[in-house]
Write a protein that holds these residues in place. Structure first.
Motif, short mmCIF file in Angstrom:
data_model
loop_
_atom_site.label_atom_id
_atom_site.label_comp_id
_atom_site.label_asym_id
_atom_site.label_seq_id
_atom_site.Cartn_x
_atom_site.Cartn_y
_atom_site.Cartn_z
N MET A 86 0.85 -1.19 0.00
CA MET A 86 0.00 0.00 0.00
C MET A 86 0.89 1.25 0.00
O MET A 86 1.77 1.38 0.85
CB MET A 86 -0.92 0.01 1.24
N THR A 87 0.68 2.13 -0.95
CA THR A 87 1.46 3.36 -1.03
C THR A 87 1.05 4.32 0.08
O THR A 87 -0.06 4.26 0.60
CB THR A 87 1.26 4.04 -2.39
N SER A 88 2.01 5.21 0.42
CA SER A 88 1.73 6.15 1.49
C SER A 88 2.42 7.48 1.20
O SER A 88 3.35 7.54 0.41
CB SER A 88 2.20 5.60 2.85
N VAL A 89 1.93 8.53 1.84
CA VAL A 89 2.50 9.86 1.76
C VAL A 89 2.70 10.36 3.18
O VAL A 89 1.75 10.37 3.98
CB VAL A 89 1.58 10.84 0.98
N PHE A 90 3.94 10.75 3.52
CA PHE A 90 4.27 11.16 4.88
C PHE A 90 3.92 10.08 5.90
O PHE A 90 3.53 10.36 7.03
CB PHE A 90 3.55 12.45 5.26
N GLY A 91 4.02 8.82 5.45
CA GLY A 91 3.73 7.71 6.34
C GLY A 91 2.25 7.41 6.51
O GLY A 91 1.88 6.53 7.29
N VAL A 92 1.38 8.11 5.77
CA VAL A 92 -0.07 7.92 5.86
C VAL A 92 -0.54 7.21 4.60
O VAL A 92 -0.18 7.62 3.49
CB VAL A 92 -0.81 9.26 6.01
N PRO A 93 -1.30 6.12 4.72
CA PRO A 93 -1.79 5.42 3.53
C PRO A 93 -2.53 6.35 2.58
O PRO A 93 -3.28 7.23 3.00
CB PRO A 93 -2.73 4.36 4.12
N THR A 94 -2.32 6.15 1.28
CA THR A 94 -2.94 7.00 0.26
C THR A 94 -4.46 6.96 0.34
O THR A 94 -5.13 7.97 0.13
CB THR A 94 -2.49 6.55 -1.13
N THR A 95 -5.02 5.79 0.64
CA THR A 95 -6.48 5.69 0.73
C THR A 95 -7.04 6.58 1.83
O THR A 95 -8.12 7.17 1.67
CB THR A 95 -6.89 4.23 0.99
N VAL A 96 -6.31 6.68 2.94
CA VAL A 96 -6.75 7.54 4.04
C VAL A 96 -6.71 9.01 3.61
O VAL A 96 -7.64 9.78 3.88
CB VAL A 96 -5.87 7.33 5.29
N ILE A 97 -5.64 9.39 2.91
CA ILE A 97 -5.52 10.77 2.45
C ILE A 97 -6.63 11.11 1.46
O ILE A 97 -7.26 12.17 1.55
CB ILE A 97 -4.13 10.99 1.81
N LEU A 98 -6.88 10.23 0.50
CA LEU A 98 -7.92 10.48 -0.49
C LEU A 98 -9.29 10.60 0.16
O LEU A 98 -10.10 11.45 -0.21
CB LEU A 98 -7.93 9.37 -1.54
N GLY A 99 -9.55 9.74 1.14
CA GLY A 99 -10.82 9.82 1.84
C GLY A 99 -10.98 11.12 2.59
O GLY A 99 -12.05 11.75 2.57
N GLN A 100 -9.91 11.58 3.24
CA GLN A 100 -9.98 12.83 3.99
C GLN A 100 -10.10 14.03 3.05
O GLN A 100 -10.78 15.01 3.36
CB GLN A 100 -8.74 12.98 4.87
N LEU A 101 -9.46 13.95 1.89
CA LEU A 101 -9.59 15.03 0.91
C LEU A 101 -11.02 15.13 0.40
O LEU A 101 -11.53 16.24 0.17
CB LEU A 101 -8.64 14.78 -0.27
N MET A 102 -11.67 14.00 0.22
CA MET A 102 -13.07 14.02 -0.22
C MET A 102 -13.97 14.65 0.84
O MET A 102 -14.85 15.45 0.53
CB MET A 102 -13.53 12.59 -0.54
N LEU A 103 -13.73 14.30 2.11
CA LEU A 103 -14.51 14.92 3.19
C LEU A 103 -14.20 16.41 3.27
O LEU A 103 -15.08 17.23 3.56
CB LEU A 103 -14.19 14.23 4.52
N GLY A 104 -12.93 16.78 3.01
CA GLY A 104 -12.58 18.19 2.98
C GLY A 104 -13.30 18.92 1.87
O GLY A 104 -13.67 20.10 2.02
N LEU A 105 -13.52 18.24 0.75
CA LEU A 105 -14.26 18.86 -0.36
C LEU A 105 -15.71 19.12 0.03
O LEU A 105 -16.30 20.11 -0.40
CB LEU A 105 -14.19 17.94 -1.58
N VAL A 106 -16.27 18.24 0.85
CA VAL A 106 -17.64 18.47 1.35
C VAL A 106 -17.68 19.74 2.21
O VAL A 106 -18.56 20.59 2.03
CB VAL A 106 -18.14 17.25 2.17
N ASN A 107 -16.72 19.86 3.14
CA ASN A 107 -16.64 21.08 3.94
C ASN A 107 -16.40 22.30 3.05
O ASN A 107 -16.96 23.38 3.28
CB ASN A 107 -15.52 20.97 4.98
N GLY A 108 -15.55 22.13 2.04
CA GLY A 108 -15.28 23.22 1.11
C GLY A 108 -16.52 23.66 0.36
O GLY A 108 -16.66 24.86 0.03
N ALA A 109 -17.43 22.73 0.09
CA ALA A 109 -18.67 23.09 -0.58
C ALA A 109 -19.51 24.03 0.29
O ALA A 109 -20.10 25.00 -0.21
CB ALA A 109 -19.47 21.83 -0.92
N PHE A 110 -19.54 23.77 1.60
CA PHE A 110 -20.24 24.68 2.51
C PHE A 110 -19.53 26.03 2.59
O PHE A 110 -20.17 27.08 2.60
CB PHE A 110 -20.35 24.05 3.90
#
Length: 294
Positions: free
Chosen positions: A1-25
């Motif tokens: 599993m690939t990672s960025v800064f030691g964090v799995p990529t899937t976790v980062i992508l999921g958090q970015l999507m949730l951030g996009l929801v907040n960004g919509a508000f």
């Protein structure tokens, strides 16, 4: 599993999507603020209160009159927009020729009145609003399970923001509104009812805040304090995008939501302040904002 800064990529992508929801508000709320400031020159500190009123209008409409979510999307912004028009005619029109600080203080007072009234009538505890049946369930994106309702929030916000930008920047009505900010007396000499135009502008701006409140109701707990913390971030978003810039508010709102989401993964302790750090840097390097005019 690939990672960025030691964090799995899937976790980062999921958090970015949730951030996009907040960004919509953020984008939808800052859009209303930008419309009001850009066309009227008023720093509307009551914006968070109108956001809260939109959520309560949807909740009470469901509990008292049986108005479902789809009806609330229309009726709640309409009701809050009318309240905004009344507020503009009774209070705001008296401060247009004064220092902008007076408008800020006046709208801050209106926000306190609205918040105190809601707390007196409904208490401080939150209430839940059900997700409509048509938007229940989730979508498997591979890296996360995204609730359909959150996907709907992103789509609806983008459509509303795009429609508002088109209305103001590409239509005759938008040209008239912009002309009123440049020379209201000249425009009135041509037979345009400028006071009515300003009232409608304020009503439309707060209706956008109320619409954001309806969209947020099934996601968060509806309470009198729900707009307090959010409106502070939204003001920072507007400053970063450029006070009065419609495009700047939308782009910066969506972008900062994603940045905030990424920060929650990489350095969670800084997620609550990253927007304000960016605002400070923008004010130092470009005081007019990223999309604002000098």
């Amino acid at each position: 599993m690939t990672s960025v800064f030691g964090v799995p990529t899937t976790v980062i992508l999921g958090q970015l999507m949730l951030g996009l929801v907040n960004g919509a508000f953020y984008a939808l709320l800052s859009l209303g603020l930008a419309v009001i400031f850009g066309l009227m020159g008023v720093v509307n500190f009551a914006h968070g209160a109108f956001y809260t009123l939109g959520a309560f209008a949807a909740l009470l409409g469901l509990q008292w009159f049986g108005v479902n979510y789809w009806g609330a999307l229309v009726l709640a912004p309409l009701a809050v927009g009318i309240l905004g028009v009344v507020s503009e005619r009774l209070f705001l029109r008296h401060v247009y020729k004064l220092d902008p600080l007076y408008g800020l203080l006046l709208t801050f007072g209106l926000a306190l009145i609205a918040e105190g009234s809601l707390r007196e009538l409904f208490g401080s505890s939150g209430r839940s609003y059900p997700v409509p049946d048509a938007l229940q369930g989730a979508i498997n994106l591979g890296f996360m399970i995204l609730p359909i309702y959150r996907a709907w929030v992103i789509l609806a916000s983008l459509v509303i923001c795009g429609g508002t930008w088109f209305l103001i920047e590409r239509t005759r009505l938008g040209s008239t509104l912009r002309a009123a900010t440049e020379n209201a007396q000249l425009l009135q000499a041509f037979g345009v009812n400028v006071p009515l135009l300003f009232a409608a502008t304020y009503g439309g701006g707060v209706a956008l805040a109320a619409l954001a409140g309806v969209l947020a109701a099934p996601v968060i707990v509806v309470s009198p304090l729900m707009g307090n913390s959010l409106v502070t971030v939204v003001f920072a978003v507007v400053v970063i995008g450029g006070m009065g810039s419609i495009l700047g508010s939308v782009v910066s709102g969506l972008t900062l939501g994603v940045v905030e989401g990424f920060t929650k993964v990489i350095y969670p302790e800084a997620s609550n302040i990253v927007v304000f750090v960016i605002m400070a840097l923008v004010l130092i390097l470009r005081p007019a904002g990223l999309f604002g005019k000098d």
